[in-house]
Write an enzyme that holds these catalytic residues in place. Structure first.
Site, mmCIF file in Angstrom:
data_model
loop_
_atom_site.group_PDB
_atom_site.id
_atom_site.type_symbol
_atom_site.label_atom_id
_atom_site.label_comp_id
_atom_site.label_asym_id
_atom_site.label_seq_id
_atom_site.Cartn_x
_atom_site.Cartn_y
_atom_site.Cartn_z
ATOM 1 N N GLU A 59 0.828 -1.212 0.000
ATOM 2 C CA GLU A 59 0.000 0.000 0.000
ATOM 3 C C GLU A 59 0.863 1.262 0.000
ATOM 4 O O GLU A 59 0.524 2.247 -0.661
ATOM 5 C CB GLU A 59 -0.946 -0.004 1.208
ATOM 6 C CG GLU A 59 -2.105 -0.982 1.083
ATOM 7 C CD GLU A 59 -3.207 -0.470 0.134
ATOM 8 O OE1 GLU A 59 -3.245 0.732 -0.173
ATOM 9 O OE2 GLU A 59 -4.034 -1.291 -0.301
ATOM 10 N N GLU A 62 2.101 1.627 -3.584
ATOM 11 C CA GLU A 62 1.030 2.026 -4.510
ATOM 12 C C GLU A 62 0.632 3.484 -4.325
ATOM 13 O O GLU A 62 0.369 4.198 -5.286
ATOM 14 C CB GLU A 62 -0.204 1.129 -4.321
ATOM 15 C CG GLU A 62 -0.022 -0.289 -4.840
ATOM 16 C CD GLU A 62 -1.223 -1.188 -4.553
ATOM 17 O OE1 GLU A 62 -1.138 -2.385 -4.858
ATOM 18 O OE2 GLU A 62 -2.238 -0.693 -4.005
ATOM 19 N N GLU A 63 0.584 3.930 -3.080
ATOM 20 C CA GLU A 63 0.105 5.297 -2.821
ATOM 21 C C GLU A 63 1.187 6.349 -2.980
ATOM 22 O O GLU A 63 0.904 7.479 -3.372
ATOM 23 C CB GLU A 63 -0.490 5.399 -1.396
ATOM 24 C CG GLU A 63 -1.854 4.752 -1.259
ATOM 25 C CD GLU A 63 -2.481 5.076 0.083
ATOM 26 O OE1 GLU A 63 -2.377 6.235 0.551
ATOM 27 O OE2 GLU A 63 -3.075 4.161 0.698
#
Lengths: 175, 175
Positions: A59, A62-63
């Site tokens: 995460e 991805e962010e």
């Protein structure tokens, strides 16, 4: 354990607090679709079968575009009737990660802003969530006195009957 | 948190390690329907909407007849494709509890034996599970040096949007 067959009652969300120990900064984001612009740690829901630490690392990448590695588990929140979980319960875990890269290349669909923010500043600002604020104070304590004061360490152990491995988190047995 | 709606992927199991600090003993059971007679902490699955600490206290009472109160969270295990969870994942949490009563009146449907066992003995015996053995060593460390070395403490905090409360677990911020 002696248990009757059950069924899944919880979704698992994981956030990653990536701490740059060289300068005391931590990687934070502001969500695009929130009214209040609150700094928080990047994170999201675990995929089925995904380990807690793997969710945090994925995460964050991805962010924010930042690569990182799992170090420890810091905090757990249990919440029932979670609005984003169709009335089910939610377990939200915050991990401590170490950066493997530092350049931010954030996802504009998810994030409005993304910065390396001094932990000192994050622990004092009102532009954050209560949990982020609390964990930033915990991380400051770790920076000052050593992360062994705040960490749950992880160990992989073999499951007797399945041949698979499980992850066990607890305080270190030796200092 | 910025999350798309998810779905429940985990069942939550909770065990309670009831420690009598006056004599260094802990409450353990042996399951009726297991081939190997291994000492373990009483526990079972959370009911929907039930808090982690409440599950521990309820399961200990149901299995052993001993009343107790929640003190801290000690350990978390994540396991995927759990045999008792229809291929879903399982999160198993072990809590530290303090006894409010001491007389054992165990459930003969669930348990074969139930005893207050010295932690020292539990930490050395081979008649136990790897996790129980590990946590017994952690509890011995807590008895010797203080439980603040091994505990995650819990605090209830108000959820902003729902009016409900959630439980947050992490290491204490002050010694």
């Amino acid at each position: 354990e002696n248990r009757l067959p059950g069924y899944a009652t919880h979704q698992i969300g994981v956030a990653g607090a990536v701490v740059d120990e060289s300068n005391g900064k931590v990687l934070v984001v502001q969500d695009r679709n929130k009214t209040k612009n609150a700094w928080k740690f990047p994170g999201g829901l675990s995929d089925p079968g995904e380990d807690i630490g793997a969710t945090a690392v994925r995460e964050v990448l991805e962010e924010t575009g930042v690569r990182s590695e799992f170090r420890s588990l810091l905090s757990i929140r249990q919440q029932h009737q979670h609005p984003g979980a169709f009335g089910m319960s939610d377990l939200y875990l915050i991990c401590r990660l170490s950066p493997l890269s530092f350049s931010i290349n954030f996802c504009p669909q998810e994030c409005l802003r993304c910065e390396w923010l001094p932990l000192e500043e994050l622990s004092r600002t009102s532009h954050t969530t209560p949990i982020t604020s609390r964990v930033s104070r915990l991380l400051l304590l770790g920076l000052e006195r050593g992360f062994h004061h705040i960490d749950l360490s992880m160990e992989e152990m073999p499951a007797v009957y399945s041949g698979l491995f499980y992850q066990l988190y607890h305080r270190p047995l030796a200092d």
